[in-house]
Design a protein around this motif. Structure first.
Motif, mmCIF file in Angstrom:
data_model
loop_
_atom_site.group_PDB
_atom_site.id
_atom_site.type_symbol
_atom_site.label_atom_id
_atom_site.label_comp_id
_atom_site.label_asym_id
_atom_site.label_seq_id
_atom_site.Cartn_x
_atom_site.Cartn_y
_atom_site.Cartn_z
ATOM 1 N N LEU A 241 0.805 -1.223 0.000
ATOM 2 C CA LEU A 241 0.000 0.000 0.000
ATOM 3 C C LEU A 241 0.838 1.274 0.000
ATOM 4 O O LEU A 241 0.507 2.245 -0.672
ATOM 5 C CB LEU A 241 -0.926 0.024 1.229
ATOM 6 C CG LEU A 241 -2.052 -1.017 1.270
ATOM 7 C CD1 LEU A 241 -2.853 -0.856 2.561
ATOM 8 C CD2 LEU A 241 -2.974 -0.875 0.066
ATOM 9 N N ALA A 242 1.913 1.263 0.818
ATOM 10 C CA ALA A 242 2.657 2.516 1.032
ATOM 11 C C ALA A 242 3.942 2.576 0.220
ATOM 12 O O ALA A 242 4.783 3.449 0.454
ATOM 13 C CB ALA A 242 2.949 2.690 2.523
ATOM 14 N N ALA A 243 4.089 1.641 -0.710
ATOM 15 C CA ALA A 243 5.256 1.696 -1.604
ATOM 16 C C ALA A 243 4.792 1.377 -3.029
ATOM 17 O O ALA A 243 4.641 2.285 -3.851
ATOM 18 C CB ALA A 243 6.344 0.730 -1.138
ATOM 19 N N ALA A 244 4.483 0.083 -3.297
ATOM 20 C CA ALA A 244 4.095 -0.290 -4.666
ATOM 21 C C ALA A 244 2.893 0.532 -5.149
ATOM 22 O O ALA A 244 2.909 1.077 -6.260
ATOM 23 C CB ALA A 244 3.783 -1.780 -4.719
ATOM 24 N N MET A 245 1.858 0.641 -4.306
ATOM 25 C CA MET A 245 0.627 1.300 -4.758
ATOM 26 C C MET A 245 0.813 2.795 -4.998
ATOM 27 O O MET A 245 0.179 3.364 -5.900
ATOM 28 C CB MET A 245 -0.500 1.077 -3.728
ATOM 29 C CG MET A 245 -1.851 1.615 -4.192
ATOM 30 S SD MET A 245 -3.173 1.290 -3.025
ATOM 31 C CE MET A 245 -2.999 2.668 -1.892
ATOM 32 N N ILE A 246 1.671 3.428 -4.209
ATOM 33 C CA ILE A 246 1.818 4.893 -4.358
ATOM 34 C C ILE A 246 3.009 5.243 -5.244
ATOM 35 O O ILE A 246 3.429 6.407 -5.304
ATOM 36 C CB ILE A 246 1.902 5.614 -2.992
ATOM 37 C CG1 ILE A 246 3.161 5.214 -2.210
ATOM 38 C CG2 ILE A 246 0.630 5.362 -2.181
ATOM 39 C CD1 ILE A 246 3.441 6.128 -1.017
ATOM 40 N N GLY A 247 3.547 4.233 -5.926
ATOM 41 C CA GLY A 247 4.620 4.510 -6.896
ATOM 42 C C GLY A 247 5.905 4.963 -6.231
ATOM 43 O O GLY A 247 6.611 5.828 -6.756
ATOM 44 N N ASP A 248 6.183 4.375 -5.068
ATOM 45 C CA ASP A 248 7.424 4.764 -4.385
ATOM 46 C C ASP A 248 8.228 3.515 -4.018
ATOM 47 O O ASP A 248 7.829 2.390 -4.318
ATOM 48 C CB ASP A 248 7.079 5.626 -3.150
ATOM 49 C CG ASP A 248 8.053 6.798 -3.028
ATOM 50 O OD1 ASP A 248 9.273 6.539 -3.070
ATOM 51 O OD2 ASP A 248 7.599 7.936 -2.918
ATOM 52 N N LEU A 249 9.361 3.721 -3.362
ATOM 53 C CA LEU A 249 10.293 2.611 -3.142
ATOM 54 C C LEU A 249 9.805 1.648 -2.059
ATOM 55 O O LEU A 249 9.321 2.072 -1.011
ATOM 56 C CB LEU A 249 11.676 3.143 -2.746
ATOM 57 C CG LEU A 249 12.376 4.029 -3.781
ATOM 58 C CD1 LEU A 249 13.747 4.461 -3.261
ATOM 59 C CD2 LEU A 249 12.522 3.313 -5.107
ATOM 60 N N THR A 250 9.965 0.345 -2.323
ATOM 61 C CA THR A 250 9.754 -0.671 -1.290
ATOM 62 C C THR A 250 11.000 -0.691 -0.399
ATOM 63 O O THR A 250 12.025 -0.078 -0.732
ATOM 64 C CB THR A 250 9.579 -2.057 -1.926
ATOM 65 O OG1 THR A 250 10.788 -2.367 -2.642
ATOM 66 C CG2 THR A 250 8.400 -2.111 -2.878
ATOM 67 N N SER A 251 10.935 -1.435 0.703
ATOM 68 C CA SER A 251 12.089 -1.464 1.623
ATOM 69 C C SER A 251 13.355 -2.011 0.966
ATOM 70 O O SER A 251 14.431 -1.418 1.139
ATOM 71 C CB SER A 251 11.746 -2.250 2.887
ATOM 72 O OG SER A 251 10.723 -1.575 3.594
ATOM 73 N N PRO A 252 13.286 -3.119 0.194
ATOM 74 C CA PRO A 252 14.523 -3.563 -0.471
ATOM 75 C C PRO A 252 15.031 -2.530 -1.486
ATOM 76 O O PRO A 252 16.241 -2.297 -1.595
ATOM 77 C CB PRO A 252 14.138 -4.868 -1.171
ATOM 78 C CG PRO A 252 12.764 -5.207 -0.746
ATOM 79 C CD PRO A 252 12.189 -4.083 0.058
ATOM 80 N N GLU A 253 14.102 -1.882 -2.191
ATOM 81 C CA GLU A 253 14.524 -0.846 -3.150
ATOM 82 C C GLU A 253 15.143 0.351 -2.431
ATOM 83 O O GLU A 253 16.120 0.943 -2.900
ATOM 84 C CB GLU A 253 13.327 -0.385 -3.993
ATOM 85 C CG GLU A 253 12.846 -1.440 -4.991
ATOM 86 C CD GLU A 253 11.468 -1.132 -5.590
ATOM 87 O OE1 GLU A 253 11.105 -1.817 -6.565
ATOM 88 O OE2 GLU A 253 10.755 -0.240 -5.079
ATOM 89 N N ALA A 254 14.561 0.704 -1.269
ATOM 90 C CA ALA A 254 15.098 1.844 -0.509
ATOM 91 C C ALA A 254 16.517 1.537 -0.035
ATOM 92 O O ALA A 254 17.387 2.414 -0.046
ATOM 93 C CB ALA A 254 14.184 2.166 0.671
#
Ligand code: NDP
Ligand code: PYC
Length: 344
Positions: A241-254
């Motif tokens: 919800l708070a990464a993939a859905m809003i077009g932002d970084l997931t924890s591994p990507e961050a």
């Protein structure tokens, strides 16, 4: 005074703000940063209190946060208010977005605030508390960087992904909970490392996937989700919800983006607000009165509400000031005097 000395809250706020301004943050960024850090000290939440100042300065020194970012608000007549944090800390972005979130929630009954491209280190309870202060219920969540193994796994993948909820209680402090979806926040592990104390069992595994109580081995390995498969699934939901859905970084990507866990990560945050009276309209019973029935029944069993400890700590601080150890005061003075040269 045992183990420390008190400092008035306003003096601490002023000092923290000026550390950030001297280091190069704009007044807007410094104000929002200082507010959330000092609130942590005020409420006895040390894992996101003044010890985080160093991390903020380190992140600035490494060029991984924009210290003069002016958050850009994109609000239209839909339920989604977007804030582009422009690489600044999430706190100024939240402060800029809150009035828009409240207005959209009052208009529609439900709305959300999407913060993109922010640097994030802070606790979420100040945000849901601010929403509850407007008579609205709030939910906030964000990823972090990969430091938590999924249940049954052996390697860091999920973040400590905090999750917070606030419910307004007319005439009294809001019902608020806010926790990491790991057994504890990573900040708690770092505080154990600094104090030279062992971790309780069940918090972490080392880089081989073996349970450990050594804070260094835990920081090099992975923390564990709270509640086994349940916390693991909630943490995964936050990645969605708070990464993939809003077009932002997931924890591994961050973590890939930053390359280290010693600096504050860049990612997004999702905040939802609900107007309980709009949801309950036309149904029997006042939602706030019905909530009080639940809270009273919890207390009647001798259980405490989340945030009760925090509100008690706040009342004590407001009466007496913040208690800081000598080491903490020395470090604050050093950060104030030396600025970015005090951190590596
Ligand atoms: P804790 O386990 O310390 O506490 C979590 C919540 O549970 C608090 O609301 C607390 O209320 C409540 N609580 C604790 N004990 C009880 C009890 N016996 N009965 C009822 N309620 C209780 O939190 P964590 O270590 O998991 O997280 C600490 C902070 O770290 C959070 O504020 C979180 O937002 C932040 N964090 C931030 C991250 C980020 O990426 N920005 C990542 C991870 C965490 P009370 O405070 O009154 O004790
Ligand atoms: O305490 O887990 C934590 C944390 C990670 C990023 C900010 N806080």
């Amino acid at each position: 005074m045992q183990n420390g000395a008190t400092i008035p809250l306003e003096e601490l706020s002023h000092k923290v703000r000026s550390i950030f301004v001297k280091a190069g943050f704009s007044a807007q960024q410094a104000e929002s940063l200082a507010a959330v850090i000092v609130a942590g000290e005020r409420d006895g939440c040390k894992s996101h209190g003044i010890y985080r100042i160093e991390g903020c300065l380190r992140t600035l020194k490494a060029g991984k946060v924009n210290p003069v970012a002016v958050p850009q608000v994109v609000a239209d007549d839909t339920a989604i208010v977007r804030i582009d944090a422009r690489g600044g800390f999430s706190n100024a972005a939240f402060d800029a977005g809150l009035p828009h979130l409240v207005a959209r929630t009052r208009a529609l009954g439900v709305a959300c605030l999407v913060i993109n491209d922010c640097t994030h280190f802070s606790a979420l309870w100040p945000e849901v508390e601010a929403i509850a202060a407007q008579g609205l219920a709030g939910l906030a969540m964000c990823p972090s960087y990969a430091t938590v193994a999924p249940h049954g796994g052996t390697q860091a993948l999920l973040g400590t992904n905090p999750f917070a909820f606030g419910w307004p209680r007319p005439g009294q402090d809001a019902y608020v909970f806010d926790f990491a979806t790991s057994v504890v926040a990573r900040g708690e592990v770092e505080l154990h490392r600094r104090a030279g104390t062992e971790l309780p069992e069940g918090w972490a595994i080392d880089s081989e996937g073996t349970p450990t109580t050594d804070p260094d081995a835990a920081l090099a390995g992975a923390m564990l989700p709270f509640g086994a498969h349940k916390g693991s699934a909630i943490s995964t939901m936050i990645e969605l919800l708070a990464a993939a859905m809003i077009g932002d970084l997931t924890s591994p990507e961050a973590l890939d983006f930053l390359g280290t866990t010693t600096l504050a990560p860049r990612h997004g945050e999702l905040i939802l607000a609900f107007d309980p009276e709009r949801f309950a309209a036309g149904r029997a019973g006042n939602p706030f009165a019905r909530a009080e029935t639940i809270f009273s029944a919890i207390a009647a069993q001798g259980a405490r509400l989340p945030s009760q400890r925090r509100y008690a700590a706040r009342a004590q601080t407001l009466a007496q000031g913040v208690i800081l150890t000598e080491g903490e005061r020395t470090q604050l003075d050093r950060l104030h005097r030396v600025g970015l040269d005090a951190v590596s």
